[in-house]
Scaffold this motif. Structure first.
Motif, PDB file in Angstrom:
ATOM      1  N   GLY A 132       0.799  -1.217   0.000  1.00 27.49           N
ATOM      2  CA  GLY A 132       0.000   0.000   0.000  1.00 27.49           C
ATOM      3  C   GLY A 132       0.828   1.261   0.000  1.00 27.49           C
ATOM      4  N   ALA A 133       2.049   1.167   0.466  1.00 30.06           N
ATOM      5  CA  ALA A 133       2.956   2.317   0.406  1.00 30.06           C
ATOM      6  C   ALA A 133       3.746   2.289  -0.898  1.00 30.06           C
ATOM      7  N   PHE A 134       4.297   1.118  -1.217  1.00 33.73           N
ATOM      8  CA  PHE A 134       5.051   0.930  -2.453  1.00 33.73           C
ATOM      9  C   PHE A 134       4.691  -0.412  -3.051  1.00 33.73           C
ATOM     10  N   ASP A 135       4.738  -0.492  -4.348  1.00 34.44           N
ATOM     11  CA  ASP A 135       4.627  -1.758  -5.059  1.00 34.44           C
ATOM     12  C   ASP A 135       5.999  -2.163  -5.567  1.00 34.44           C
ATOM     13  N   ASP A 136       6.198  -3.492  -5.667  1.00 35.02           N
ATOM     14  CA  ASP A 136       7.417  -4.036  -6.263  1.00 35.02           C
ATOM     15  C   ASP A 136       8.668  -3.652  -5.480  1.00 35.02           C
ATOM     16  N   GLY A 137       8.529  -3.648  -4.144  1.00 32.56           N
ATOM     17  CA  GLY A 137       9.685  -3.385  -3.304  1.00 32.56           C
ATOM     18  C   GLY A 137       9.415  -2.380  -2.217  1.00 32.56           C
ATOM     19  N   SER A 138       9.007  -2.846  -1.029  1.00 29.12           N
ATOM     20  CA  SER A 138       8.749  -1.954   0.100  1.00 29.12           C
ATOM     21  C   SER A 138       9.450  -2.507   1.337  1.00 29.12           C
ATOM     22  N   PHE A 139       9.279  -1.841   2.454  1.00 29.49           N
ATOM     23  CA  PHE A 139      10.039  -2.175   3.662  1.00 29.49           C
ATOM     24  C   PHE A 139       9.168  -1.942   4.895  1.00 29.49           C
ATOM     25  N   GLY A 140       9.561  -2.517   6.012  1.00 26.55           N
ATOM     26  CA  GLY A 140       8.795  -2.402   7.242  1.00 26.55           C
ATOM     27  C   GLY A 140       8.799  -0.989   7.791  1.00 26.55           C
ATOM     28  N   ARG A 141       7.697  -0.625   8.422  1.00 20.84           N
ATOM     29  CA  ARG A 141       7.617   0.729   8.968  1.00 20.84           C
ATOM     30  C   ARG A 141       8.549   0.872  10.161  1.00 20.84           C
ATOM     31  N   ASP A 146      10.496   2.135  19.318  1.00 21.00           N
ATOM     32  CA  ASP A 146      11.491   1.065  19.405  1.00 21.00           C
ATOM     33  C   ASP A 146      11.972   0.603  18.031  1.00 21.00           C
ATOM     34  N   GLN A 147      11.681   1.407  17.008  1.00 18.99           N
ATOM     35  CA  GLN A 147      12.083   1.053  15.650  1.00 18.99           C
ATOM     36  C   GLN A 147      13.142   2.030  15.128  1.00 18.99           C
ATOM     37  N   SER A 148      13.863   1.616  14.087  1.00 16.00           N
ATOM     38  CA  SER A 148      14.954   2.449  13.579  1.00 16.00           C
ATOM     39  C   SER A 148      15.105   2.273  12.079  1.00 16.00           C
ATOM     40  N   ARG A 149      14.980   3.362  11.335  1.00 13.42           N
ATOM     41  CA  ARG A 149      15.207   3.291   9.892  1.00 13.42           C
ATOM     42  C   ARG A 149      16.673   2.973   9.595  1.00 13.42           C
ATOM     43  N   ARG A 188      15.154  -2.493  -4.712  1.00 16.92           N
ATOM     44  CA  ARG A 188      14.227  -1.354  -4.767  1.00 16.92           C
ATOM     45  C   ARG A 188      13.766  -0.964  -3.374  1.00 16.92           C
ATOM     46  N   ALA A 189      13.524  -1.950  -2.531  1.00 16.94           N
ATOM     47  CA  ALA A 189      13.142  -1.653  -1.150  1.00 16.94           C
ATOM     48  C   ALA A 189      14.253  -0.894  -0.433  1.00 16.94           C
ATOM     49  N   LEU A 190      15.487  -1.304  -0.653  1.00 16.44           N
ATOM     50  CA  LEU A 190      16.624  -0.619  -0.037  1.00 16.44           C
ATOM     51  C   LEU A 190      16.721   0.820  -0.524  1.00 16.44           C
ATOM     52  N   GLU A 191      16.598   1.007  -1.817  1.00 14.44           N
ATOM     53  CA  GLU A 191      16.678   2.365  -2.379  1.00 14.44           C
ATOM     54  C   GLU A 191      15.624   3.278  -1.758  1.00 14.44           C
ATOM     55  N   ARG A 192      14.415   2.769  -1.599  1.00 13.55           N
ATOM     56  CA  ARG A 192      13.340   3.568  -1.025  1.00 13.55           C
ATOM     57  C   ARG A 192      13.572   3.825   0.458  1.00 13.55           C
ATOM     58  N   ALA A 193      14.050   2.823   1.183  1.00 14.13           N
ATOM     59  CA  ALA A 193      14.317   3.001   2.613  1.00 14.13           C
ATOM     60  C   ALA A 193      15.448   3.996   2.842  1.00 14.13           C
ATOM     61  N   GLU A 194      16.435   4.004   1.946  1.00 11.88           N
ATOM     62  CA  GLU A 194      17.591   4.886   2.106  1.00 11.88           C
ATOM     63  C   GLU A 194      17.234   6.361   1.939  1.00 11.88           C
ATOM     64  N   ARG A 195      16.088   6.667   1.382  1.00  9.34           N
ATOM     65  CA  ARG A 195      15.688   8.066   1.240  1.00  9.34           C
ATOM     66  C   ARG A 195      15.389   8.722   2.587  1.00  9.34           C
ATOM     67  N   ARG A 196      15.159   7.873   3.607  1.00  8.94           N
ATOM     68  CA  ARG A 196      14.863   8.359   4.968  1.00  8.94           C
ATOM     69  C   ARG A 196      13.580   9.212   5.018  1.00  8.94           C
ATOM     70  N   GLU A 197      12.741   9.077   4.026  1.00 11.37           N
ATOM     71  CA  GLU A 197      11.468   9.794   4.012  1.00 11.37           C
ATOM     72  C   GLU A 197      10.412   8.961   4.726  1.00 11.37           C
ATOM     73  N   PRO A 198       9.368   9.594   5.262  1.00  4.51           N
ATOM     74  CA  PRO A 198       8.294   8.822   5.902  1.00  4.51           C
ATOM     75  C   PRO A 198       7.705   7.826   4.918  1.00  4.51           C
ATOM     76  N   LYS A 199       7.468   6.604   5.396  1.00  3.87           N
ATOM     77  CA  LYS A 199       6.858   5.593   4.538  1.00  3.87           C
ATOM     78  C   LYS A 199       5.401   5.937   4.245  1.00  3.87           C
ATOM     79  N   TYR A 200       4.712   6.392   5.292  1.00  3.58           N
ATOM     80  CA  TYR A 200       3.320   6.812   5.154  1.00  3.58           C
ATOM     81  C   TYR A 200       3.208   8.296   5.488  1.00  3.58           C
ATOM     82  N   PRO A 201       2.293   9.023   4.870  1.00  5.43           N
ATOM     83  CA  PRO A 201       2.196  10.474   5.101  1.00  5.43           C
ATOM     84  C   PRO A 201       2.021  10.858   6.561  1.00  5.43           C
ATOM     85  N   ALA A 202       1.410   9.969   7.356  1.00  5.02           N
ATOM     86  CA  ALA A 202       1.132  10.304   8.749  1.00  5.02           C
ATOM     87  C   ALA A 202       2.334  10.121   9.661  1.00  5.02           C
ATOM     88  N   GLU A 203       3.408   9.512   9.165  1.00  2.26           N
ATOM     89  CA  GLU A 203       4.580   9.266  10.014  1.00  2.26           C
ATOM     90  C   GLU A 203       5.239  10.592  10.428  1.00  2.26           C
TER      91      GLU A 203
END
Length: 203
Positions: A132-141, A146-149, A188-203
């Motif tokens: 729902g956030a990304f297709d064809d390569g996403s990552f955990g919120r 207790d979480q860390s990008r 692709r998931a790594l590339e998107r995670a490396e942007r350090r941008e919020p995964k969802y708009p509400a983050e």
């Protein structure tokens, strides 16, 4: 590798729980689907082990029911009162008929592990194909305290380093099962995670 998603019938939020049949019939995560025991029994009479990718509620809510119904052994990285076997990075666990290497992949959860065989990746929530956030390569919120990008990015890089070129199927904790170029999806998931941008708009 015969793999069945036994939480398909759930009408409430759950992870994907995967039943892998073979010499060591294994359930990857128990999920939060109250009908999971019956769904497992639709395929097998006995279950040897449950392997947890991590212990968030949507992955373990029905764990006690599964362990009680099948007297299965529990494999987990994090402490659990019913854990029979503690997992560590680099361990080998037989899942069905295939040996899987345990890769410690924190970031989404401190106790998160992924399982890598020569043909398949059980990635839990560290990497998914579509959510729902990304297709064809996403990552955990990673927006909970207790979480860390940063740790998640390191984990995806480590997963890529240890991913055989022969892996052609990815079974993630959420979204669809993917068959094809798994490495490209993880990249692709790594590339998107490396942007350090919020995964969802509400983050």
């Amino acid at each position: 590798m015969a793999v069945y998603t036994v939480t398909d019938g759930a009408e409430t939020f759950t992870c994907n729980a995967y039943l892998v049949t073979g010499e060591r019939t294994t359930l990857i995560d128990a999920g939060a689907y109250v009908g999971v025991v019956d769904a497992i029994r639709d395929h097998v009479d006995e279950l040897d082990r449950v392997v947890l990718t991590h212990q968030h509620g949507d992955h373990v809510a029905e764990l006690a029911s599964v362990l009680d119904a099948f007297d299965a052994e529990l494999y987990a990285y994090g402490d659990h009162p019913r854990r029979d076997h503690a997992l560590a990075d680099g361990d080998t666990v037989t899942v069905g008929d295939h040996d899987c290497t345990v890769v410690y992949t924190p970031g989404h959860a401190d106790d998160h592990v992924s399982l890598v065989s020569e043909t398949a990746l059980f990635s839990g929530d560290v990497v998914v194909h579509d959510d729902g956030a990304f297709d064809d390569g996403s990552f955990g919120r990673t927006d909970a305290p207790d979480q860390s990008r940063e740790r998640l990015v390191e984990s995806i890089r480590a997963l890529l380093d240890r991913l055989p070129a022969s892996v052609g199927a990815m079974y993630a904790g959420h979204g669809s099962v993917f068959e094809g170029d798994v490495r490209a999806v993880v990249e692709r998931a790594l590339e998107r995670a490396e942007r350090r941008e919020p995964k969802y708009p509400a983050e």
